[in-house]
Scaffold this motif. Sequence first.
Motif, PDB file in Angstrom:
ATOM      1  N   GLN A   1       1.879  15.453   2.040  1.00 48.40           N
ATOM      2  CA  GLN A   1       2.584  14.812   0.929  1.00 48.40           C
ATOM      3  C   GLN A   1       1.867  13.526   0.500  1.00 48.40           C
ATOM      4  O   GLN A   1       1.681  13.273  -0.698  1.00 48.40           O
ATOM      5  CB  GLN A   1       4.030  14.501   1.341  1.00 48.40           C
ATOM      6  CG  GLN A   1       4.913  14.065   0.187  1.00 48.40           C
ATOM      7  CD  GLN A   1       6.388  13.984   0.588  1.00 48.40           C
ATOM      8  OE1 GLN A   1       6.745  14.210   1.744  1.00 48.40           O
ATOM      9  NE2 GLN A   1       7.241  13.661  -0.358  1.00 48.40           N
ATOM     10  N   ILE A   2       1.448  12.716   1.461  1.00 50.93           N
ATOM     11  CA  ILE A   2       0.756  11.475   1.123  1.00 50.93           C
ATOM     12  C   ILE A   2      -0.634  11.772   0.557  1.00 50.93           C
ATOM     13  O   ILE A   2      -1.123  11.061  -0.327  1.00 50.93           O
ATOM     14  CB  ILE A   2       0.682  10.534   2.342  1.00 50.93           C
ATOM     15  CG1 ILE A   2       2.097  10.107   2.757  1.00 50.93           C
ATOM     16  CG2 ILE A   2      -0.158   9.303   2.033  1.00 50.93           C
ATOM     17  CD1 ILE A   2       2.912   9.434   1.652  1.00 50.93           C
TER      18      ILE A   2
ATOM     19  N   THR B   1       0.809  -1.226   0.000  1.00 55.04           N
ATOM     20  CA  THR B   1       0.000   0.000   0.000  1.00 55.04           C
ATOM     21  C   THR B   1       0.836   1.266   0.000  1.00 55.04           C
ATOM     22  O   THR B   1       0.288   2.361  -0.039  1.00 55.04           O
ATOM     23  CB  THR B   1      -0.930   0.037   1.235  1.00 55.04           C
ATOM     24  OG1 THR B   1      -0.146   0.010   2.420  1.00 55.04           O
ATOM     25  CG2 THR B   1      -1.874  -1.147   1.240  1.00 55.04           C
ATOM     26  N   ASN B   2       2.143   1.144   0.057  1.00 51.85           N
ATOM     27  CA  ASN B   2       3.026   2.311   0.098  1.00 51.85           C
ATOM     28  C   ASN B   2       3.987   2.309  -1.089  1.00 51.85           C
ATOM     29  O   ASN B   2       4.280   1.263  -1.666  1.00 51.85           O
ATOM     30  CB  ASN B   2       3.843   2.328   1.404  1.00 51.85           C
ATOM     31  CG  ASN B   2       2.987   2.731   2.591  1.00 51.85           C
ATOM     32  OD1 ASN B   2       2.303   3.729   2.556  1.00 51.85           O
ATOM     33  ND2 ASN B   2       3.024   1.918   3.646  1.00 51.85           N
ATOM     34  N   GLY B   3       4.488   3.472  -1.409  1.00 54.79           N
ATOM     35  CA  GLY B   3       5.502   3.582  -2.443  1.00 54.79           C
ATOM     36  C   GLY B   3       5.018   3.108  -3.803  1.00 54.79           C
ATOM     37  O   GLY B   3       3.834   3.180  -4.141  1.00 54.79           O
ATOM     38  N   ALA B   4       5.957   2.588  -4.615  1.00 57.95           N
ATOM     39  CA  ALA B   4       5.640   2.178  -5.987  1.00 57.95           C
ATOM     40  C   ALA B   4       4.634   1.030  -6.015  1.00 57.95           C
ATOM     41  O   ALA B   4       3.714   1.016  -6.838  1.00 57.95           O
ATOM     42  CB  ALA B   4       6.927   1.776  -6.707  1.00 57.95           C
ATOM     43  N   GLY B   5       4.794   0.065  -5.106  1.00 57.27           N
ATOM     44  CA  GLY B   5       3.874  -1.071  -5.065  1.00 57.27           C
ATOM     45  C   GLY B   5       2.456  -0.635  -4.745  1.00 57.27           C
ATOM     46  O   GLY B   5       1.492  -1.086  -5.364  1.00 57.27           O
TER      47      GLY B   5
ATOM     48  N   ILE C   1       6.111  11.956  -6.040  1.00 59.61           N
ATOM     49  CA  ILE C   1       5.586  12.638  -4.856  1.00 59.61           C
ATOM     50  C   ILE C   1       5.794  11.791  -3.609  1.00 59.61           C
ATOM     51  O   ILE C   1       6.046  12.312  -2.519  1.00 59.61           O
ATOM     52  CB  ILE C   1       4.080  12.948  -5.036  1.00 59.61           C
ATOM     53  CG1 ILE C   1       3.891  14.061  -6.069  1.00 59.61           C
ATOM     54  CG2 ILE C   1       3.440  13.367  -3.707  1.00 59.61           C
ATOM     55  CD1 ILE C   1       2.444  14.303  -6.468  1.00 59.61           C
ATOM     56  N   ASN C   2       5.735  10.460  -3.770  1.00 59.17           N
ATOM     57  CA  ASN C   2       5.852   9.587  -2.607  1.00 59.17           C
ATOM     58  C   ASN C   2       7.269   9.610  -2.048  1.00 59.17           C
ATOM     59  O   ASN C   2       8.232   9.366  -2.778  1.00 59.17           O
ATOM     60  CB  ASN C   2       5.461   8.161  -2.985  1.00 59.17           C
ATOM     61  CG  ASN C   2       5.260   7.287  -1.763  1.00 59.17           C
ATOM     62  OD1 ASN C   2       6.230   6.894  -1.104  1.00 59.17           O
ATOM     63  ND2 ASN C   2       4.019   6.999  -1.440  1.00 59.17           N
TER      64      ASN C   2
END
Length: 439
Positions: A378-379, A113-117, A404-405
């Motif tokens: 940011q998120i 659920t975070n970043g590129a994944g 952005i992440n």
Amino acid sequence: MMKGLKIVTIGGGSSYTPELIEGFINRYDKLPVSELWLVDIEAGREKLEITADLARRMIKRAGVPITLHTTLDRREALSGADFVTTQMRIGQLEARIKDERIPISHGLLGQETNGAGGLFKGLRTIPVILDICKDIRELCPDAWLINFTNPVGMVTEAVYRYGVHDKVIGLCNVPIGMEKSIAEILQKDQKEIFVTFAGLNHMVYANHVYENGVDVIQKVMDNWGEQSVQNIQALEWDSHFVKALGAIPCPYHRYFYMSKETLEEEKEKYAQHGTRAEQVQKIEEELFALYKNPDLDIKPKQLEQRGGAYYSDAACNLICSIYNDTRDIQVVNTYNHGAIDFIGYNEAVEISCIITKNGPIPIAAGDLPKSVHGLVSQIKSFEVAGAEAAVTGDYDKTLMALMINPLVASQTEARIVLDELLEAHKEFLPQFFRNKKLR
């Protein structure tokens, strides 16, 4: 006599479904479900039938008059539904493995659920959820959609911005786990404390902890150590940092406040044991082997190893509260409507809400500590950009969302990972490949 309810679960072949069935059975006196439809796709047919057979045994054991149906045609199921729940994984666990493996192979955190994944799970999921919303508007316009398909925050944001059905609530089990941990720290029963939450999905903070009408959050901050969830390494929080932060972080905050340590651990685990998704595959194989046992007619204890325990029970609780207009307080993803000062009025937040028959009413959190504004904003920008990328299929917008992440932070690696993930998930991302070049 209460009218029987029709509830539809899309992704009914999920390993979480037995918890959902248990939740409806336990609440039957307050939530009279007469029809329960489990919906899946052709690729999930076998798991759907295994899960449905177990569900029927559970219903029979409980002696409640719930009629269970299965179908691969969601429109057949949706007609006249009162509530719809979504618990899908577009591309199944093989897609999650790619979401985790490809970023980590380039030195970036690979996580569901975070970043590129997380972005790519959103890109695959959002168009499907929006299509479901169109069907709901046509076939059961009064139904509430309760979504616990990740990334819940981005999905909820997308529905509010681009959907045609606004009776949508996102749900996560993280606040439930945090409240349990807080109760343990205070050596209290959960019913003896009251915790308020505010932030975003997997970016939520506990901002007040009340015991006998007194806010004891400082005491909790002093002892907020190895609090974690099944799928996140329990790196210990520094109590000095937590106190300086001014709010209690959730387990997923480790990805942002302990990025270096978490990345090193993920690389080590990747080298030794593979990804979390591959571990989940093994757990699921064991669970479905259990589910096949014709003598099993209860939710097996092993389901708690899956990492999403309490999701389904939280969904049942939410549905029950809406149906009965209980006006109790639960943590959900809904419209901000001014509850958090620095988030847009109609943007999605995760926040303590009063649950009514007309939906959630967020409890004003006011101005969260200045220390968390930057990261939360940011998120939020990441969720908004990710939702737009999912809807448009625009390469440049997707690259911007990725950049952005804060877990990406490398233009060069972002382009490489973006291209590899687009190719890996091509089957499930038609909006990027339809009659045009990517770039």
